[in-house]
Design a protein around this motif. Structure first.
Motif, PDB file in Angstrom:
ATOM      1  N   LEU A   1       0.827  -1.201   0.000  1.00 42.77           N
ATOM      2  CA  LEU A   1       0.000   0.000   0.000  1.00 42.77           C
ATOM      3  C   LEU A   1       0.867   1.258   0.000  1.00 42.77           C
ATOM      4  CD1 LEU A   1      -2.783   1.264   0.096  1.00 42.77           C
ATOM      5  CD2 LEU A   1      -2.698   1.091   2.584  1.00 42.77           C
ATOM      6  N   THR A   2       1.949   1.244   0.769  1.00 39.68           N
ATOM      7  CA  THR A   2       2.868   2.387   0.800  1.00 39.68           C
ATOM      8  C   THR A   2       3.456   2.642  -0.576  1.00 39.68           C
ATOM      9  OG1 THR A   2       3.409   1.935   3.106  1.00 39.68           O
ATOM     10  CG2 THR A   2       4.973   3.290   1.875  1.00 39.68           C
ATOM     11  N   ILE A   3       3.873   1.588  -1.267  1.00 38.48           N
ATOM     12  CA  ILE A   3       4.451   1.744  -2.605  1.00 38.48           C
ATOM     13  C   ILE A   3       3.415   2.268  -3.586  1.00 38.48           C
ATOM     14  CG2 ILE A   3       5.378   0.464  -4.581  1.00 38.48           C
ATOM     15  CD1 ILE A   3       6.831  -1.312  -2.518  1.00 38.48           C
ATOM     16  N   VAL A   4       2.206   1.758  -3.539  1.00 38.45           N
ATOM     17  CA  VAL A   4       1.162   2.200  -4.463  1.00 38.45           C
ATOM     18  C   VAL A   4       0.826   3.671  -4.226  1.00 38.45           C
ATOM     19  CG1 VAL A   4      -1.262   1.888  -5.107  1.00 38.45           C
ATOM     20  CG2 VAL A   4       0.227  -0.101  -4.841  1.00 38.45           C
ATOM     21  N   VAL A   5       0.715   4.081  -2.972  1.00 32.88           N
ATOM     22  CA  VAL A   5       0.427   5.489  -2.671  1.00 32.88           C
ATOM     23  C   VAL A   5       1.588   6.375  -3.112  1.00 32.88           C
ATOM     24  CG1 VAL A   5       0.070   7.141  -0.792  1.00 32.88           C
ATOM     25  CG2 VAL A   5      -1.196   4.992  -0.825  1.00 32.88           C
TER      26      VAL A   5
ATOM     27  N   TYR B   1       3.696   5.795  -5.519  1.00 36.96           N
ATOM     28  CA  TYR B   1       3.685   5.833  -6.977  1.00 36.96           C
ATOM     29  C   TYR B   1       2.611   6.798  -7.470  1.00 36.96           C
ATOM     30  CZ  TYR B   1       3.909   4.293 -11.801  1.00 36.96           C
ATOM     31  OH  TYR B   1       4.059   4.257 -13.153  1.00 36.96           O
ATOM     32  N   ALA B   2       1.435   6.764  -6.850  1.00 37.22           N
ATOM     33  CA  ALA B   2       0.341   7.643  -7.266  1.00 37.22           C
ATOM     34  C   ALA B   2       0.673   9.113  -7.016  1.00 37.22           C
ATOM     35  CB  ALA B   2      -0.939   7.267  -6.527  1.00 37.22           C
ATOM     36  N   LEU B   3       1.362   9.391  -5.913  1.00 35.66           N
ATOM     37  CA  LEU B   3       1.652  10.785  -5.565  1.00 35.66           C
ATOM     38  C   LEU B   3       2.935  11.315  -6.198  1.00 35.66           C
ATOM     39  CD1 LEU B   3       0.761  10.741  -1.778  1.00 35.66           C
ATOM     40  CD2 LEU B   3      -0.609  11.628  -3.672  1.00 35.66           C
ATOM     41  N   ARG B   4       3.970  10.498  -6.276  1.00 31.58           N
ATOM     42  CA  ARG B   4       5.284  10.992  -6.702  1.00 31.58           C
ATOM     43  C   ARG B   4       5.960  10.185  -7.803  1.00 31.58           C
ATOM     44  NH1 ARG B   4       4.736  15.521  -4.359  1.00 31.58           N
ATOM     45  NH2 ARG B   4       5.019  15.681  -2.135  1.00 31.58           N
ATOM     46  N   GLY B   5       5.703   8.896  -7.859  1.00 31.24           N
ATOM     47  CA  GLY B   5       6.479   8.031  -8.729  1.00 31.24           C
ATOM     48  C   GLY B   5       6.048   7.981 -10.174  1.00 31.24           C
ATOM     49  N   HIS B   6       4.747   8.206 -10.423  1.00 33.43           N
ATOM     50  CA  HIS B   6       4.256   8.072 -11.796  1.00 33.43           C
ATOM     51  C   HIS B   6       4.746   9.221 -12.662  1.00 33.43           C
ATOM     52  CE1 HIS B   6       1.777   7.207 -15.219  1.00 33.43           C
ATOM     53  NE2 HIS B   6       1.306   8.436 -15.179  1.00 33.43           N
ATOM     54  N   GLN B   7       5.292   8.867 -13.785  1.00 31.77           N
ATOM     55  CA  GLN B   7       5.717   9.834 -14.790  1.00 31.77           C
ATOM     56  C   GLN B   7       4.990   9.490 -16.084  1.00 31.77           C
ATOM     57  OE1 GLN B   7       7.771  12.397 -14.051  1.00 31.77           O
ATOM     58  NE2 GLN B   7       7.780  11.611 -11.965  1.00 31.77           N
ATOM     59  N   PRO B   8       4.584  10.481 -16.861  1.00 32.22           N
ATOM     60  CA  PRO B   8       3.849  10.189 -18.097  1.00 32.22           C
ATOM     61  C   PRO B   8       4.599   9.254 -19.047  1.00 32.22           C
ATOM     62  CG  PRO B   8       3.684  12.513 -17.579  1.00 32.22           C
ATOM     63  CD  PRO B   8       4.657  11.909 -16.596  1.00 32.22           C
ATOM     64  N   GLY B   9       5.905   9.253 -18.995  1.00 35.05           N
ATOM     65  CA  GLY B   9       6.694   8.421 -19.897  1.00 35.05           C
ATOM     66  C   GLY B   9       6.966   7.015 -19.394  1.00 35.05           C
TER      67      GLY B   9
ATOM     68  N   PRO C   1      10.419   1.770  -7.616  1.00 33.94           N
ATOM     69  CA  PRO C   1      11.304   2.165  -6.502  1.00 33.94           C
ATOM     70  C   PRO C   1      12.611   1.376  -6.497  1.00 33.94           C
ATOM     71  CG  PRO C   1       9.087   1.813  -5.691  1.00 33.94           C
ATOM     72  CD  PRO C   1       9.111   1.370  -7.123  1.00 33.94           C
ATOM     73  N   ARG C   2      12.543   0.097  -6.840  1.00 33.85           N
ATOM     74  CA  ARG C   2      13.756  -0.726  -6.890  1.00 33.85           C
ATOM     75  C   ARG C   2      14.721  -0.193  -7.943  1.00 33.85           C
ATOM     76  NH1 ARG C   2      11.924  -5.867  -8.502  1.00 33.85           N
ATOM     77  NH2 ARG C   2      10.930  -5.941  -6.488  1.00 33.85           N
ATOM     78  N   ARG C   3      14.188   0.147  -9.131  1.00 33.85           N
ATOM     79  CA  ARG C   3      15.054   0.699 -10.187  1.00 33.85           C
ATOM     80  C   ARG C   3      15.645   2.045  -9.769  1.00 33.85           C
ATOM     81  NH1 ARG C   3      10.850  -1.161 -13.221  1.00 33.85           N
ATOM     82  NH2 ARG C   3      10.010   0.921 -13.533  1.00 33.85           N
ATOM     83  N   MET C   4      14.840   2.883  -9.116  1.00 30.20           N
ATOM     84  CA  MET C   4      15.332   4.199  -8.689  1.00 30.20           C
ATOM     85  C   MET C   4      16.423   4.063  -7.631  1.00 30.20           C
ATOM     86  SD  MET C   4      11.794   6.369  -8.626  1.00 30.20           S
ATOM     87  CE  MET C   4      12.582   7.897  -8.148  1.00 30.20           C
TER      88      MET C   4
END
Length: 77
Positions: free
Chosen positions: A15-19, A21-29, A56-59
């Motif tokens: 849940l922490t990862i999904v939140v 990603y929704a707030l900060r991690g998602h990039q249009p590309g 997050p793992r890749r980052m």
């Protein structure tokens, strides 16, 4: 605990990862980047759950191993 059900810790972590990603991690590309990494998968238009968990793992890996200049990773060819 019943077998097959995630623990509360696993659920919280996911849940922490999904939140995040929704707030900060998602990039249009993100989908385009995935298509570049996997050219056989050309129909992708939106991130999959595995992309959300893997970002997050890749980052973290990039931050640890790629050289940086002024806090920004240098993209290697």
């Amino acid at each position: 605990m019943r077998e097959g059900l995630p623990s509360s810790t696993e659920t919280r972590d996911l849940l922490t990862i999904v939140v995040w990603y929704a707030l900060r991690g998602h990039q249009p590309g993100d989908a385009a980047e995935q298509r570049e990494r996997t050219p056989w998968f050309t129909t992708k238009t939106a991130p999959e759950p595995s992309d959300i968990v893997g970002k997050p793992r890749r980052m973290i890996t990039e931050a640890r191993f790629l050289p940086t200049t002024a806090g920004r990773p240098i993209r290697l060819p």
